[in-house]
Design a protein around this motif. Structure first.
Motif, short mmCIF file in Angstrom:
data_model
loop_
_atom_site.label_atom_id
_atom_site.label_comp_id
_atom_site.label_asym_id
_atom_site.label_seq_id
_atom_site.Cartn_x
_atom_site.Cartn_y
_atom_site.Cartn_z
N GLN A 96 0.82 -1.21 0.00
CA GLN A 96 0.00 0.00 0.00
C GLN A 96 0.85 1.26 0.00
O GLN A 96 0.36 2.35 -0.23
CB GLN A 96 -0.97 0.03 1.19
N TYR A 97 2.15 1.11 0.27
CA TYR A 97 3.03 2.26 0.27
C TYR A 97 3.62 2.55 -1.11
O TYR A 97 4.36 3.50 -1.27
CB TYR A 97 4.17 2.06 1.27
N LEU A 147 10.78 -2.40 -4.13
CA LEU A 147 10.90 -3.85 -4.03
C LEU A 147 9.90 -4.37 -3.02
O LEU A 147 9.95 -4.02 -1.84
CB LEU A 147 12.32 -4.24 -3.61
N LEU A 148 9.00 -5.21 -3.48
CA LEU A 148 7.99 -5.80 -2.60
C LEU A 148 8.50 -7.16 -2.12
O LEU A 148 8.77 -8.06 -2.91
CB LEU A 148 6.66 -5.95 -3.34
N LYS A 149 8.68 -7.31 -0.82
CA LYS A 149 9.18 -8.56 -0.25
C LYS A 149 8.12 -9.66 -0.36
O LYS A 149 6.93 -9.38 -0.20
CB LYS A 149 9.55 -8.36 1.23
N LEU A 202 2.46 3.71 -3.93
CA LEU A 202 2.13 4.99 -4.55
C LEU A 202 2.94 6.12 -3.93
O LEU A 202 3.54 6.93 -4.63
CB LEU A 202 0.64 5.29 -4.42
N ASN A 203 2.99 6.17 -2.61
CA ASN A 203 3.79 7.20 -1.94
C ASN A 203 5.25 7.10 -2.30
O ASN A 203 5.94 8.10 -2.46
CB ASN A 203 3.63 7.10 -0.42
N ALA A 204 5.75 5.87 -2.46
CA ALA A 204 7.16 5.68 -2.79
C ALA A 204 7.49 6.28 -4.14
O ALA A 204 8.48 7.00 -4.30
CB ALA A 204 7.51 4.19 -2.77
N PHE A 205 6.66 6.01 -5.13
CA PHE A 205 6.95 6.53 -6.46
C PHE A 205 6.67 8.02 -6.54
O PHE A 205 7.34 8.74 -7.27
CB PHE A 205 6.18 5.76 -7.51
N GLU A 206 5.69 8.50 -5.77
CA GLU A 206 5.46 9.94 -5.73
C GLU A 206 6.66 10.64 -5.10
O GLU A 206 6.92 11.80 -5.35
CB GLU A 206 4.19 10.24 -4.94
#
Length: 250
Positions: free
Chosen positions: A87-88, A101-103, A90-94
């Protein structure tokens, strides 16, 4: 051959840090310079080691990954977020992250992220990531990062009694002492939860839950007595708004 890019890995799970260290060892473009297990340590080590690339977890003790970014001096390193919480994304790319990297992820997925990081590191100008901070700066505050006697401290909002502007600083008053923050009071006000903090003077914000009583003062102003015995002035300009948020009263 050019010097390898310096990498600092931040993750609160030791197995995740070990896995990244093994994976990075096979890529000659990058060199491991250290690791951190929480947000406060991440800020301290980034300041001292000055990595080119930060592989950064988001949900960690002390500070979140986004709070770490906000606490770092510029120029910022390139950022690869690594987390189990999609869920984070979008904020990461913004926030202009190199990648997300999704674990759990494998070596091939990390290699793609490193390819992108190497390309950006080879091409970017030092100030290209300055927009990152402006994006992160819109996120609500969960705590304040302050300089304590033992170094950096993450001060929970519930510990704050009031905040007062003094020159280019904001003095953060708590029952345990006063801390300095180099930020504008208006910027802090915009990011603090309005149901918990309100302006009571042009230079003062107060924590509503810290107010114990309101006493008369001069020229229509009031005196707010706070938890622990400290106090501050309630300007008549802000009286009505304060009483509405505090719960009403005369």
């Amino acid at each position: 051959m050019a010097e390898p890019f310096r990498v600092l890995v931040v993750d609160d799970e030791a197995p995740a840090r070990s896995k990244l260290k093994r994976m990075l060892a096979s890529d000659a473009r990058f060199t491991w310079i250290g690791e951190a297990a929480d947000g406060l340590d991440a800020v301290a080590k980034t300041r001292s080691l000055k990595p080119d690339l930060l592989i950064l977890d988001i949900q960690m003790p002390g500070l979140t990954g986004f709070e770490v970014l906000e606490a770092l001096p510029t120029p910022l390193p390139q950022i690869i977020f690594s987390t189990a919480y999609d869920q984070y994304a979008l904020n990461a790319f913004e926030a202009s992250a190199v990648d997300y990297l999704l674990k759990p992820y494998d070596g091939e997925r990390l290699a793609r992220a490193l390819d992108r990081a190497a390309s950006l590191l080879g091409a970017r100008k030092p100030d290209e990531l300055k927009g990152l901070l402006s994006r992160v700066a819109h996120l609500p505050l969960e705590r304040l990062l302050v300089e304590g006697e033992r170094g950096l401290e993450a001060l929970p909002l519930k510990a704050i009694l009031r905040l007062e502007a003094e020159g280019k600083l904001v003095l953060v008053h708590t029952e345990k002492g006063v801390f300095e923050v180099r930020r504008a009071l208006r910027d802090l006000e915009a990011r603090l939860p309005p149901h918990r903090f309100t302006r009571v003077h042009r230079s003062t914000l107060v924590a509503l839950e810290a107010v114990q009583r309101l006493e008369p003062w001069d020229h229509g102003d009031g005196l707010l007595v706070l938890r622990g015995g400290s106090h501050c002035v309630l300007s008549r300009t802000y009286r009505a708004a304060f009483l509405e948020r505090w719960g009403g009263g005369a």
